[in-house]
Design a protein around this motif. Sequence first.
Motif, PDB file in Angstrom:
ATOM      1  N   SER A   1       0.817  -1.221   0.000  1.00 49.11           N
ATOM      2  CA  SER A   1       0.000   0.000   0.000  1.00 49.11           C
ATOM      3  C   SER A   1       0.851   1.272   0.000  1.00 49.11           C
ATOM      4  CB  SER A   1      -0.942   0.019   1.209  1.00 49.11           C
ATOM      5  OG  SER A   1      -1.927  -0.970   1.082  1.00 49.11           O
ATOM      6  N   GLU A   2       0.331   2.299  -0.666  1.00 46.75           N
ATOM      7  CA  GLU A   2       0.987   3.606  -0.679  1.00 46.75           C
ATOM      8  C   GLU A   2       0.755   4.318   0.649  1.00 46.75           C
ATOM      9  OE1 GLU A   2      -0.763   5.563  -3.991  1.00 46.75           O
ATOM     10  OE2 GLU A   2       0.309   4.349  -5.487  1.00 46.75           O
ATOM     11  N   LEU A   3       1.529   5.361   0.885  1.00 52.27           N
ATOM     12  CA  LEU A   3       1.364   6.166   2.096  1.00 52.27           C
ATOM     13  C   LEU A   3      -0.012   6.822   2.115  1.00 52.27           C
ATOM     14  CD1 LEU A   3       4.860   7.894   2.236  1.00 52.27           C
ATOM     15  CD2 LEU A   3       3.998   6.185   3.828  1.00 52.27           C
ATOM     16  N   GLY A   4      -0.534   7.043   3.316  1.00 56.17           N
ATOM     17  CA  GLY A   4      -1.809   7.718   3.476  1.00 56.17           C
ATOM     18  C   GLY A   4      -1.650   8.993   4.281  1.00 56.17           C
ATOM     19  N   PRO A   5      -2.771   9.661   4.560  1.00 50.71           N
ATOM     20  CA  PRO A   5      -2.708  10.878   5.383  1.00 50.71           C
ATOM     21  C   PRO A   5      -2.220  10.566   6.791  1.00 50.71           C
ATOM     22  CG  PRO A   5      -4.823  10.689   4.250  1.00 50.71           C
ATOM     23  CD  PRO A   5      -4.133   9.371   4.099  1.00 50.71           C
ATOM     24  N   HIS A   6      -1.660  11.574   7.435  1.00 50.80           N
ATOM     25  CA  HIS A   6      -1.198  11.433   8.820  1.00 50.80           C
ATOM     26  C   HIS A   6      -1.921  12.443   9.686  1.00 50.80           C
ATOM     27  CE1 HIS A   6       2.454   8.722   9.198  1.00 50.80           C
ATOM     28  NE2 HIS A   6       1.907   8.449   8.042  1.00 50.80           N
ATOM     29  N   PRO A   7      -2.134  12.118  10.981  1.00 55.79           N
ATOM     30  CA  PRO A   7      -1.667  10.938  11.702  1.00 55.79           C
ATOM     31  C   PRO A   7      -2.482   9.700  11.357  1.00 55.79           C
ATOM     32  CG  PRO A   7      -3.015  12.267  13.146  1.00 55.79           C
ATOM     33  CD  PRO A   7      -2.869  13.051  11.871  1.00 55.79           C
ATOM     34  N   ARG A   8      -1.910   8.522  11.673  1.00 57.96           N
ATOM     35  CA  ARG A   8      -2.553   7.251  11.351  1.00 57.96           C
ATOM     36  C   ARG A   8      -3.446   6.823  12.520  1.00 57.96           C
ATOM     37  NH1 ARG A   8      -3.513   6.782   6.961  1.00 57.96           N
ATOM     38  NH2 ARG A   8      -3.843   4.557   7.251  1.00 57.96           N
ATOM     39  N   THR A   9      -4.506   7.583  12.737  1.00 55.48           N
ATOM     40  CA  THR A   9      -5.410   7.294  13.836  1.00 55.48           C
ATOM     41  C   THR A   9      -6.251   6.051  13.523  1.00 55.48           C
ATOM     42  OG1 THR A   9      -7.142   8.689  12.905  1.00 55.48           O
ATOM     43  CG2 THR A   9      -5.580   9.746  14.422  1.00 55.48           C
ATOM     44  N   LEU A  10      -6.801   5.445  14.565  1.00 57.42           N
ATOM     45  CA  LEU A  10      -7.741   4.341  14.356  1.00 57.42           C
ATOM     46  C   LEU A  10      -8.928   4.823  13.533  1.00 57.42           C
ATOM     47  CD1 LEU A  10      -7.840   2.717  17.925  1.00 57.42           C
ATOM     48  CD2 LEU A  10      -6.390   2.090  15.976  1.00 57.42           C
TER      49      LEU A  10
ATOM     50  N   ARG B   1       8.434  -9.471   3.335  1.00 56.64           N
ATOM     51  CA  ARG B   1       8.742  -8.785   4.592  1.00 56.64           C
ATOM     52  C   ARG B   1      10.122  -8.113   4.519  1.00 56.64           C
ATOM     53  NH1 ARG B   1       6.626  -8.680   9.362  1.00 56.64           N
ATOM     54  NH2 ARG B   1       8.715  -8.604  10.278  1.00 56.64           N
ATOM     55  N   ALA B   2      11.094  -8.808   3.963  1.00 55.79           N
ATOM     56  CA  ALA B   2      12.440  -8.249   3.866  1.00 55.79           C
ATOM     57  C   ALA B   2      12.434  -6.960   3.040  1.00 55.79           C
ATOM     58  CB  ALA B   2      13.392  -9.272   3.245  1.00 55.79           C
ATOM     59  N   TRP B   3      11.619  -6.939   1.982  1.00 57.08           N
ATOM     60  CA  TRP B   3      11.519  -5.725   1.165  1.00 57.08           C
ATOM     61  C   TRP B   3      10.766  -4.627   1.915  1.00 57.08           C
ATOM     62  CZ3 TRP B   3       6.990  -3.466  -0.839  1.00 57.08           C
ATOM     63  CH2 TRP B   3       7.199  -2.375  -1.697  1.00 57.08           C
ATOM     64  N   ALA B   4       9.631  -4.970   2.495  1.00 57.04           N
ATOM     65  CA  ALA B   4       8.773  -3.962   3.128  1.00 57.04           C
ATOM     66  C   ALA B   4       9.449  -3.307   4.325  1.00 57.04           C
ATOM     67  CB  ALA B   4       7.449  -4.590   3.552  1.00 57.04           C
ATOM     68  N   LEU B   5      10.175  -4.078   5.117  1.00 55.35           N
ATOM     69  CA  LEU B   5      10.805  -3.520   6.314  1.00 55.35           C
ATOM     70  C   LEU B   5      11.996  -2.633   5.989  1.00 55.35           C
ATOM     71  CD1 LEU B   5       8.908  -5.549   7.699  1.00 55.35           C
ATOM     72  CD2 LEU B   5      10.729  -5.987   9.344  1.00 55.35           C
ATOM     73  N   GLY B   6      12.410  -2.614   4.735  1.00 56.85           N
ATOM     74  CA  GLY B   6      13.468  -1.710   4.320  1.00 56.85           C
ATOM     75  C   GLY B   6      12.962  -0.389   3.783  1.00 56.85           C
ATOM     76  N   ARG B   7      11.654  -0.124   3.963  1.00 52.44           N
ATOM     77  CA  ARG B   7      11.044   1.110   3.447  1.00 52.44           C
ATOM     78  C   ARG B   7      10.597   2.003   4.604  1.00 52.44           C
ATOM     79  NH1 ARG B   7       6.298  -0.086   1.484  1.00 52.44           N
ATOM     80  NH2 ARG B   7       6.151   1.611  -0.030  1.00 52.44           N
ATOM     81  N   MET B   8      10.704   3.319   4.407  1.00 53.10           N
ATOM     82  CA  MET B   8      10.301   4.268   5.446  1.00 53.10           C
ATOM     83  C   MET B   8       8.805   4.194   5.721  1.00 53.10           C
ATOM     84  SD  MET B   8      12.605   7.656   4.627  1.00 53.10           S
ATOM     85  CE  MET B   8      11.903   8.562   6.011  1.00 53.10           C
ATOM     86  N   GLY B   9       8.030   3.831   4.696  1.00 53.74           N
ATOM     87  CA  GLY B   9       6.587   3.757   4.873  1.00 53.74           C
ATOM     88  C   GLY B   9       6.180   2.786   5.957  1.00 53.74           C
ATOM     89  N   HIS B  10       6.986   1.750   6.168  1.00 52.56           N
ATOM     90  CA  HIS B  10       6.681   0.750   7.186  1.00 52.56           C
ATOM     91  C   HIS B  10       6.658   1.380   8.580  1.00 52.56           C
ATOM     92  CE1 HIS B  10       6.547  -3.211   9.031  1.00 52.56           C
ATOM     93  NE2 HIS B  10       7.541  -2.860   9.819  1.00 52.56           N
ATOM     94  N   ILE B  11       7.555   2.331   8.819  1.00 58.24           N
ATOM     95  CA  ILE B  11       7.569   3.040  10.102  1.00 58.24           C
ATOM     96  C   ILE B  11       6.438   4.049  10.161  1.00 58.24           C
ATOM     97  CG2 ILE B  11       8.929   4.526  11.623  1.00 58.24           C
ATOM     98  CD1 ILE B  11      10.071   1.732  11.362  1.00 58.24           C
ATOM     99  N   LEU B  12       6.258   4.798   9.077  1.00 60.46           N
ATOM    100  CA  LEU B  12       5.236   5.847   9.056  1.00 60.46           C
ATOM    101  C   LEU B  12       3.824   5.279   9.196  1.00 60.46           C
ATOM    102  CD1 LEU B  12       6.736   8.034   6.190  1.00 60.46           C
ATOM    103  CD2 LEU B  12       6.652   8.601   8.620  1.00 60.46           C
ATOM    104  N   ALA B  13       3.645   4.023   8.804  1.00 63.07           N
ATOM    105  CA  ALA B  13       2.318   3.405   8.885  1.00 63.07           C
ATOM    106  C   ALA B  13       1.815   3.296  10.316  1.00 63.07           C
ATOM    107  CB  ALA B  13       2.352   2.017   8.248  1.00 63.07           C
ATOM    108  N   GLY B  14       2.723   3.366  11.295  1.00 59.97           N
ATOM    109  CA  GLY B  14       2.315   3.197  12.681  1.00 59.97           C
ATOM    110  C   GLY B  14       2.333   4.461  13.514  1.00 59.97           C
ATOM    111  N   VAL B  15       2.470   5.635  12.881  1.00 57.11           N
ATOM    112  CA  VAL B  15       2.588   6.884  13.630  1.00 57.11           C
ATOM    113  C   VAL B  15       1.206   7.420  14.008  1.00 57.11           C
ATOM    114  CG1 VAL B  15       3.381   9.277  13.566  1.00 57.11           C
ATOM    115  CG2 VAL B  15       4.783   7.472  12.535  1.00 57.11           C
ATOM    116  N   ASN B  16       0.889   7.364  15.289  1.00 64.82           N
ATOM    117  CA  ASN B  16      -0.401   7.857  15.780  1.00 64.82           C
ATOM    118  C   ASN B  16      -0.236   8.433  17.180  1.00 64.82           C
ATOM    119  OD1 ASN B  16      -3.019   8.414  16.491  1.00 64.82           O
ATOM    120  ND2 ASN B  16      -3.675   6.284  16.638  1.00 64.82           N
TER     121      ASN B  16
END
Length: 287
Positions: free
Chosen positions: A39-48, A174-189
């Motif tokens: 998935s592409e990046l979405g709006p932030h913050p990543r609220t429930l 997983r090895a590919w996805a965890l090497g991307r910044m989006g993986h961290i940004l997906a959990g910012v709330n």
Amino acid sequence: TVILEAGIGDFSVEWSLVQPNVASFARVCSYDRAGDGWSELGPHPRTLRQIVYELHTLLERAGEKPPFVLVGHSFGGWPVRAYAATYPSEVAGIVLVEGGHDNPWRKLPERGLVRSSELATGAPIPAVQTSSPVRLSDIQGRIRDQIQAAVEQLSRNPNEPPRDRLPGDAQRMRAWALGRMGHILAGVNPFLEEELALLRAEREQNGKLYGDMPLVVITRGLSDEGGPDSKTFHEERKQEHAVLASLSRRGKHIIAERSGHHVQIDEPELVVEAIREVVRAAQRDGP
């Protein structure tokens, strides 16, 4: 239709041992939250609230018709509960796998272990955003350096146990996805504690929040050596999950005796059977 919601730091591939077996008796969909997996990046913050809106929109545009059986692992239990609170008529059953309790322990450098309820301030939760996804080019300076450092650390061993039991394609993804910044940004709330306070209030105000809805809550049987999943907190965790199971008059609490936190990898057959049970019960109930 069964909808699979992964935990934080996880995405659709974590269901690789469960989804094909569920597909033998129900339509089943997994997806990646914005920024994770495919998935592409979405709006932030990543609220429930944002995650629930995006999932609802995704299901509508994909032509998936309710009612749904929602399955949430770990963090994924919170968007599942938030979805049920937002669209109650669309949810026919719930399975919570090692997740969903609304007052978890938090470890702070300056205070040690504190409950989530101690961190809620009553701050307003931002409204859902329907456009303007965050861009990597907008993230600069110290914050970008911190995210990059986290990416480098995670990508060193993306398939540590139990994920080494996943199929080869899932491990490569997983090895590919965890090497991307989006993986961290997906959990910012930064509003998560406020949203958990809302789930907590809803539960406390209505001890049978889910009425007669089919509900299964699965708790790990094996504890970690340290942290909130250690033996010290394990009995407490089981009691908290028992409370969740009691939110339905038909709720069921299962201990996965051979599993750590990722029950869907350690004992996938147990998760499959829990989903089967809830699907069958929901089908008997009808519309």
